[in-house]
Write a protein that holds these residues in place. Structure first.
Motif, PDB file in Angstrom:
ATOM      1  N   VAL A 119       0.820  -1.222   0.000  1.00  0.00           N
ATOM      2  CA  VAL A 119       0.000   0.000   0.000  1.00  0.00           C
ATOM      3  C   VAL A 119       0.849   1.265   0.000  1.00  0.00           C
ATOM      4  O   VAL A 119       0.293   2.357   0.109  1.00  0.00           O
ATOM      5  CB  VAL A 119      -0.945   0.011   1.231  1.00  0.00           C
ATOM      6  N   LEU A 125      -4.959   6.680   2.538  1.00  0.00           N
ATOM      7  CA  LEU A 125      -5.503   5.534   3.251  1.00  0.00           C
ATOM      8  C   LEU A 125      -6.624   5.998   4.174  1.00  0.00           C
ATOM      9  O   LEU A 125      -6.595   7.128   4.667  1.00  0.00           O
ATOM     10  CB  LEU A 125      -4.415   4.831   4.068  1.00  0.00           C
ATOM     11  N   LEU A 375      -8.871  -1.061  -0.605  1.00  0.00           N
ATOM     12  CA  LEU A 375      -7.973   0.079  -0.399  1.00  0.00           C
ATOM     13  C   LEU A 375      -7.579   0.722  -1.728  1.00  0.00           C
ATOM     14  O   LEU A 375      -7.470   1.945  -1.823  1.00  0.00           O
ATOM     15  CB  LEU A 375      -6.726  -0.375   0.361  1.00  0.00           C
TER      16      LEU A 375
END
Length: 387
Positions: A119, A125, A375
């Motif tokens: 990520v 996020l 995500l």
């Protein structure tokens, strides 16, 4: 023409209310004045006539055309089901293959560094991630499987740096097993980070005390105590602190009903003026149902301490903001009673058929590749807020 004698007899019987003559005598009295009875057809003639009508109808139905029409309907029905079934199988197979490929390319191996690597290129996020889970049957693991999913999600969020995770499960069975859930999550975090680097976390639930009751922090995560002033938590400390909020259906509709009843009773007892019941008051009361109490160093990433913060402040009460991202592990979007005021500005991501497998069953498995796809979608989403 009615004879006068018969008329007198009839009137005398009426005056006596039917006690003058018997039923047979009355029938004999009126029989001469009734029309003749028509001659009935013999049963044999009636049956022959009906059979003739049936033969005519059968001739008119044209049995060959009716047979072909019924077979054509069956053929069309079979063809539609065949085409639609093939389409569903192909789509399920495609999603299953893509899901397995992602599972091979992106696997965490219970290593926080690998999860962070997956990520690190994302532009943003979520600070508050919410997940909708479903309690499965005993043959699929039941409560144990549900608690395993919560433990995995907590470890992934702690590795990525998501400070607040809310778990929605309709029945609320997790709230009554907070001690066992805390122990399982702790073991899972220890397996990810190691015994000496286990992240700090707490379990919260509306109308339930937080667990553990007092905030405890592992020695490796304690802030520097060289000075009396408590410094803001570093990025590493924020990453390793996680709050888990447990929600159920009683925190949705039932909460709204209880709030309405409470405000009505307060207004009737003159404790609260009707003009004071505003949108801001209702919003504050509804948000308070999912509030969490944080103690240093338990702080969300968006919070910072100001110079005016008292040195002896032990507890910071923070309202849990609306989820930035809601992930549904299932084949279709089903909020299942999720509090509606919590998802007004929330990005909703449904894992889809990959969560049910190629068999078509909506098992709702919690898998890392589905979590990652949520995500990715959140990072690529454009927040317009009604514009």
């Amino acid at each position: 023409m009615v004879y006068s004698k018969d008329t007198e007899l009839y009137r005398r019987d009426v005056k006596s209310r039917g006690r003058e003559f018997t039923a047979e005598e009355r029938e004999k009295l009126v029989k001469p004045y009734l029309p003749p009875v028509p001659e009935l057809l013999a049963p044999s003639k009636v049956s022959s006539r009906h059979s003739g009508v049936r033969k005519v109808k059968r001739r008119r139905q044209k049995p060959i055309r009716s047979f072909l029409k019924s077979k054509l309907h069956v053929l069309l029905y079979f063809a539609v089901h065949l085409v639609f079934g093939i389409y569903l199988r192909l789509r399920q197979t495609y999603h299953a293959v893509i899901d397995r490929v992602l599972a091979l390319l992106y696997y965490h191996h219970r290593t926080p560094e690998l999860i962070q690597k997956d990520v690190k290129n994302l532009s943003r996020l979520p600070e508050h991630l919410s997940v909708v889970l479903t309690l499965k049957g005993e043959e699929d693991g039941g409560l144990e499987s549900l608690m395993e999913d919560v433990a995995e999600l907590s470890a992934w969020c702690a590795s990525i740096g998501i400070p607040l995770l809310s778990i929605y499960e309709r029945s609320g069975i997790l709230k009554s097993n907070m001690r066992s859930l805390h122990s399982l999550v702790f073991q899972r975090l220890s397996s990810y980070f190691g015994a000496s680097q286990t992240p700090s976390f707490r379990l919260h639930a509306p109308s339930y005390p937080s667990y553990p009751p007092s905030a405890t922090t592992t020695p490796a995560l304690l802030p520097t105590t060289s000075t009396e002033t408590t410094s803001p938590p570093t990025q590493s400390q924020r990453r390793r602190n996680i709050e888990v909020l447990l929600l159920s259906s009683t925190d949705g509709r039932d909460t709204l009903v209880d709030l309405t009843r409470t405000l009505a009773e307060m207004s009737q007892s003159h404790k609260l003026h009707p003009r004071d019941i505003t949108q801001d008051l209702i919003d504050a009361e509804l948000s308070a149902t999912t509030s969490i109490s944080l103690s240093p160093p338990y702080q969300l990433a968006s919070q910072t301490q100001t110079p005016t913060t008292p040195k002896n402040q032990d507890t910071i009460t923070t309202m849990s903001k609306e989820p930035d991202l809601l992930i549904i592990f299932g084949p279709y979007v089903k909020l299942d009673g999720y509090p509606p005021w919590q998802v007004r500005l929330t990005e909703i991501f449904c894992v889809g058929e990959s969560g049910g497998g190629n068999s078509g069953r909506s098992g709702g498995r919690v898998e890392y590749q589905g979590f990652l796809r949520g995500l990715w979608m959140f990072a690529a989403a454009e927040m317009r807020f009604g514009r």
